[in-house]
Scaffold this active site. Structure first.
Site, PDB file in Angstrom:
ATOM      1  N   LYS A  22      51.647  39.439  43.376  1.00 40.84           N
ATOM      2  CA  LYS A  22      50.543  40.387  43.144  1.00 40.84           C
ATOM      3  C   LYS A  22      49.205  39.645  43.064  1.00 40.84           C
ATOM      4  O   LYS A  22      48.222  40.054  43.686  1.00 40.84           O
ATOM      5  CB  LYS A  22      50.791  41.140  41.833  1.00 40.84           C
ATOM      6  N   ASN A  23      49.185  38.550  42.287  1.00 36.21           N
ATOM      7  CA  ASN A  23      47.900  37.893  42.044  1.00 36.21           C
ATOM      8  C   ASN A  23      47.387  37.065  43.218  1.00 36.21           C
ATOM      9  O   ASN A  23      46.277  36.553  43.179  1.00 36.21           O
ATOM     10  CB  ASN A  23      47.976  37.034  40.776  1.00 36.21           C
ATOM     11  N   CYS A 117      40.191  45.365  27.682  1.00 38.17           N
ATOM     12  CA  CYS A 117      41.507  45.941  27.955  1.00 38.17           C
ATOM     13  C   CYS A 117      42.447  45.563  26.825  1.00 38.17           C
ATOM     14  O   CYS A 117      42.026  44.969  25.834  1.00 38.17           O
ATOM     15  CB  CYS A 117      42.031  45.490  29.304  1.00 38.17           C
ATOM     16  N   ARG A 122      37.681  40.235  27.912  1.00 38.51           N
ATOM     17  CA  ARG A 122      37.700  39.838  29.323  1.00 38.51           C
ATOM     18  C   ARG A 122      36.392  40.049  30.084  1.00 38.51           C
ATOM     19  O   ARG A 122      36.298  40.856  31.008  1.00 38.51           O
ATOM     20  CB  ARG A 122      38.843  40.559  30.055  1.00 38.51           C
ATOM     21  N   ASP A 307      50.876  34.828  31.387  1.00 34.52           N
ATOM     22  CA  ASP A 307      51.581  36.010  31.890  1.00 34.52           C
ATOM     23  C   ASP A 307      53.085  35.968  31.607  1.00 34.52           C
ATOM     24  O   ASP A 307      53.801  36.904  31.940  1.00 34.52           O
ATOM     25  CB  ASP A 307      51.339  36.172  33.404  1.00 34.52           C
ATOM     26  N   ARG A 399      52.504  48.600  37.876  1.00 31.74           N
ATOM     27  CA  ARG A 399      51.353  47.882  38.423  1.00 31.74           C
ATOM     28  C   ARG A 399      51.791  46.512  38.935  1.00 31.74           C
ATOM     29  O   ARG A 399      51.158  45.977  39.849  1.00 31.74           O
ATOM     30  CB  ARG A 399      50.296  47.665  37.334  1.00 31.74           C
TER      31      ARG A 399
HETATM   32  C1  UD1 Z   1      44.018  36.270  36.156  1.00 29.62           C
HETATM   33  C2  UD1 Z   1      45.284  37.013  36.484  1.00 29.62           C
HETATM   34  C3  UD1 Z   1      46.017  37.404  35.200  1.00 29.62           C
HETATM   35  C4  UD1 Z   1      46.227  36.195  34.313  1.00 29.62           C
HETATM   36  C5  UD1 Z   1      44.921  35.431  34.097  1.00 29.62           C
HETATM   37  C6  UD1 Z   1      45.111  34.116  33.358  1.00 29.62           C
HETATM   38  C7  UD1 Z   1      44.760  38.060  38.598  1.00 29.62           C
HETATM   39  C8  UD1 Z   1      44.489  39.310  39.346  1.00 29.62           C
HETATM   40  N1  UD1 Z   1      44.950  38.167  37.275  1.00 29.62           N
HETATM   41  O1  UD1 Z   1      43.177  37.172  35.440  1.00 29.62           O
HETATM   42  O2  UD1 Z   1      47.283  37.972  35.560  1.00 29.62           O
HETATM   43  O3  UD1 Z   1      46.714  36.611  33.046  1.00 29.62           O
HETATM   44  O4  UD1 Z   1      44.306  35.123  35.367  1.00 29.62           O
HETATM   45  O5  UD1 Z   1      46.019  33.308  34.018  1.00 29.62           O
HETATM   46  O6  UD1 Z   1      44.845  36.998  39.172  1.00 29.62           O
HETATM   47  N2  UD1 Z   1      36.583  34.640  31.026  1.00 29.62           N
HETATM   48  C9  UD1 Z   1      35.275  34.686  30.560  1.00 29.62           C
HETATM   49  N3  UD1 Z   1      34.280  34.952  31.474  1.00 29.62           N
HETATM   50  C10 UD1 Z   1      34.512  35.173  32.792  1.00 29.62           C
HETATM   51  C11 UD1 Z   1      35.850  35.114  33.250  1.00 29.62           C
HETATM   52  C12 UD1 Z   1      36.860  34.836  32.347  1.00 29.62           C
HETATM   53  O7  UD1 Z   1      35.027  34.506  29.364  1.00 29.62           O
HETATM   54  O8  UD1 Z   1      33.570  35.412  33.559  1.00 29.62           O
HETATM   55  C13 UD1 Z   1      37.696  34.345  30.067  1.00 29.62           C
HETATM   56  C14 UD1 Z   1      38.666  35.520  29.917  1.00 29.62           C
HETATM   57  O9  UD1 Z   1      38.223  36.476  28.975  1.00 29.62           O
HETATM   58  C15 UD1 Z   1      39.943  34.810  29.481  1.00 29.62           C
HETATM   59  C16 UD1 Z   1      39.860  33.466  30.249  1.00 29.62           C
HETATM   60  O10 UD1 Z   1      38.493  33.318  30.628  1.00 29.62           O
HETATM   61  O11 UD1 Z   1      39.902  34.551  28.098  1.00 29.62           O
HETATM   62  C17 UD1 Z   1      40.716  33.411  31.498  1.00 29.62           C
HETATM   63  O12 UD1 Z   1      40.562  34.596  32.250  1.00 29.62           O
HETATM   64  P1  UD1 Z   1      40.685  34.646  33.841  1.00 29.62           P
HETATM   65  O13 UD1 Z   1      41.366  33.421  34.351  1.00 29.62           O
HETATM   66  O14 UD1 Z   1      39.354  34.970  34.403  1.00 29.62           O
HETATM   67  O15 UD1 Z   1      41.638  35.904  34.036  1.00 29.62           O
HETATM   68  P2  UD1 Z   1      41.615  36.849  35.272  1.00 29.62           P
HETATM   69  O16 UD1 Z   1      41.143  36.111  36.467  1.00 29.62           O
HETATM   70  O17 UD1 Z   1      40.970  38.142  34.916  1.00 29.62           O
END
Ligand code: UD1
Length: 420
Positions: A22-23, A117, A122, A307, A399
Site C-alpha cells: 500500500k505505502n 488522526c 501528524r 506499523d 484501507r
Molecule cells: C508513513 C506511512 C505510515 C507509517 C509512517 C511512519 C505512508 C502512506 N504512510 O506515514 O504507514 O506509519 O510513515 O513509518 O507511507 N512529521 C512532522 N512534520 C511533517 C511530517 C511528519 O512533524 O511534515 C512527524 C509525524 O507527525 C510523525 C513523524 O514525523 O511523528 C513521522 O511521520 P511520517 O514519516 O511523515 O509519516 P507518514 O509519511 O505520514
C-alpha cells in the site's frame, strides 16, 4: 458498516500470498501525475486506500483504467483540476502525495490540510518548508494548502528535521522535474521510498542514494511513461507472521521480501519462532509452543516499524513473561491497548511505553478498531481468545489489508464478516 466475528483458539496453518505494498502503491500512483505519457502500475493491492487515490486522480480529470488483473493505466493528459478536496483527504492522509507532483508538473496545487488522526497530530510542515525552499509560494488558507510556482521548481539542499516518509517522497517527486540538483538529508530510508525512486528512474528521473539518508535528485525537463510492478507489502507480511506466532501456528507467506523484514524477523525469532526464508517466501513455525514476550522500540527504517507495534503488543499480551514496547514515531499510538485490556490483557501505558504482562489466553469481547494497524492487532487478539470476539469499525482494516478474512480463513481461522 461491517464487523468481523472471530472464534479464537485455532492455530493458523497454511500458505498465503502477499499483496503489493500500500505505502509504495500510493506514492507511485501520485507519481503518474509527473508525466502526460501513460504509466502502467502492476501488482496494486486491492484496498480501499488505493480506490481513494484513484478517485482523487479521477476528480482531477484523470481517468485511470483498471484491467482484470488489477493493473492500472494512468494517463494524466486529461487533467483539468489541481485540487485534492477535503472529502478525500480526510479519509486518506496520503492524498498529500499529489502536492509535489502537481506543483512540479503544473506549477499549481491545492490540497486540503490533513487534520489530526487517531494516532497523533501528524503535521505536514516539513513537506511545505521543503517545497518552499525549492521556490514554491505556499499559503495555508480556508483549510487548504495552496501552492504555486513560477516556471520550474529549483533544486535545493534540504535537511529534514525529522525522518518523514511521505515528506521525503513528496520532495523527491517534486525534485525530479526541478531545475538543478536537490539533496535531501535525513531522508527516510524506508523500502517504499526506494520503490518509488526506482519507479521514477524508470520514468526517466535521475536519482541516487535512495535507501540511504541522503537522496540526490538531478532534475530533468520531463519524465516519460513506464510499466512498474509494486513491491510486496512488508507490513501485511509481518502481520500474518505475528498472527501465526501468537496462535502457535505454522505458515508460509509467498510473493514477499524477507530482506526488508530483518527487524521484525529478529523479534519473531526472539519470541521463539523457527523461521526459514527463501528469495520471495518466509516460513514461520512455532512447533505448537507459546511465544515468549519481546521488548522493542519503534523507529524509522531499518529499525522496528511503528506499523507493526500494535500487532506485537497483541503477541506479547498472550506471551510468556513481560515485554515493553516503546513508540517513538507517533505520539498517541496505543488506542488498541484499552481494547485489549477489555479482553483480559494486562497492559499498562507509561508515557510512550507499554508494559505487557503476558496472560495464558484472552477473553473474547466486542471491541472497536480505531486505526488501520490497531484493527489488525485486535484481530490477532481475537484469534487468541477463548471465545467470540467482534471487531467493529473494520473500514479501517479494509484501507490496508486485502481480503483479510479470506486470507485468515485459508490459514484455518474461524472469522467471518457480518453487517453490524
Ligand atoms: C508513513 C506511512 C505510515 C507509517 C509512517 C511512519 C505512508 C502512506 N504512510 O506515514 O504507514 O506509519 O510513515 O513509518 O507511507 N512529521 C512532522 N512534520 C511533517 C511530517 C511528519 O512533524 O511534515 C512527524 C509525524 O507527525 C510523525 C513523524 O514525523 O511523528 C513521522 O511521520 P511520517 O514519516 O511523515 O509519516 P507518514 O509519511 O505520514
Amino acid at each position: 458498516m461491517d464487523k468481523l466475528i472471530i472464534k479464537g483458539g485455532v492455530s493458523l496453518n497454511g500458505e498465503i500470498r502477499i499483496a503489493g505494498a500500500k505505502n509504495s502503491a500510493l506514492p507511485i500512483l501520485a507519481a503518474s501525475l509527473l508525466t502526460r505519457d501513460t504509466v502502467q502500475i502492476r501488482n496494486l493491492p486491492h484496498l480501499y486506500d488505493i480506490t481513494t487515490m484513484l478517485e482523487l486522480l479521477g476528480c482531477m480529470g484523470v481517468e485511470p483504467i483498471v484491467d482484470e488483473k488489477l493493473s492500472v493505466e494512468i494517463n494524466s493528459g486529461t487533467i483539468n483540476s489541481f485540487s485534492a478536496p477535503y472529502e478525500l483527504v480526510k479519509t486518506m492522509r496520503a492524498s498529500i502525495l499529489v502536492l509535489g507532483p502537481l506543483l512540479a508538473c503544473y506549477g499549481q496545487a491545492e490540497v486540503a490540510l490533513p487534520g489530526g488522526c487517531a494516532i497523533g497530530s501528524r503535521p505536514v510542515n516539513l513537506h511545505i518548508s521543503a517545497l518552499e525552499s525549492m521556490g514554491a509560494s505556499i499559503r495555508v488558507e480556508d483549510g487548504y494548502i495552496k501552492a504555486t510556482v513560477d516556471g520550474r521548481l529549483k533544486g535545493s539542499h534540504i535537511f529534514m528535521d525529522l525522518v518523514t516518509v511521505t515528506g521525503t517522497e513528496n520532495v523527491m517527486m517534486a525534485a525530479t522535474l526541478a531545475d538543478g540538483r536537490t539533496v535531501i538529508e535525513n531522508a527516510a530510508r524506508e523500502p517504499e521510498v526506494v520503490d518509488l525512486a526506482n519507479c521514477l528512474i524508470e520514468m526517466g528521473a535521475r536519482i541516487e542514494g535512495q535507501g540511504t539518508d541522503t537522496v540526490i535528485i538531478d532534475g530533468v525537463p520531463e519524465l516519460h511513461g513506464c510499466s512498474y510492478s509494486v513491491m510486496p507489502d512488508r507490513i501485511e507480511t509481518g502481520t500474518y507472521l505475528i498472527a501465526a506466532a501468537a496462535t502457535r501456528g505454522r505458515v508460509r507467506v509467498k510473493d514477499t521480501r524477507p530482506d526488508i523484514l530483518d527487524a521484525v524477523l529478529a523479534k519473531l525469532e526472539q519470541a521463539g519462532a523457527d523461521i526459514k526464508v527463501g528469495k520471495d517466501w518466509i516460513e514461520l513455525d512455532m512447533h505448537g509452543r507459546r511465544p515468549r514476550s519481546v521488548s522493542l522500540r519503534t523507529a524509522p527504517y531499518p529499525a522496528f516499524p511503528t506499523d507493526m507495534q500494535a500487532q506485537f503488543t497483541a503477541l506479547n499480551a498472550i506471551a510468556e513473561g513481560t515485554g515493553s514496547i516503546t513508540e517513538t514515531v507517533f505520539e498517541n499510538r496505543f488506542m488498541h491497548v484499552h481494547e485489549m485490556n477489555r479482553m483480559g490483557a494486562a497492559i499498562r501505558v507509561e508515557g510512550n511505553t507499554v508494559i505487557v504482562d503476558g496472560v495464558e489466553m484472552l477473553k473474547g469481547a466486542p471491541v472497536m478498531a480505531t486505526d488501520l494497524r490497531a484493527s489488525a492487532s485486535l484481530i490477532i487478539a481475537g484469534l487468541v481468545s477463548d471465545n467470540e470476539t467482534s471487531v467493529d469499525r473494520i473500514y479501517h482494516i479494509d484501507r490496508g489489508y486485502e481480503c483479510i478474512e479470506e486470507k485468515l480463513q485459508l490459514l484455518g481461522a474461524k472469522i467471518r464478516r457480518v453487517p453490524s
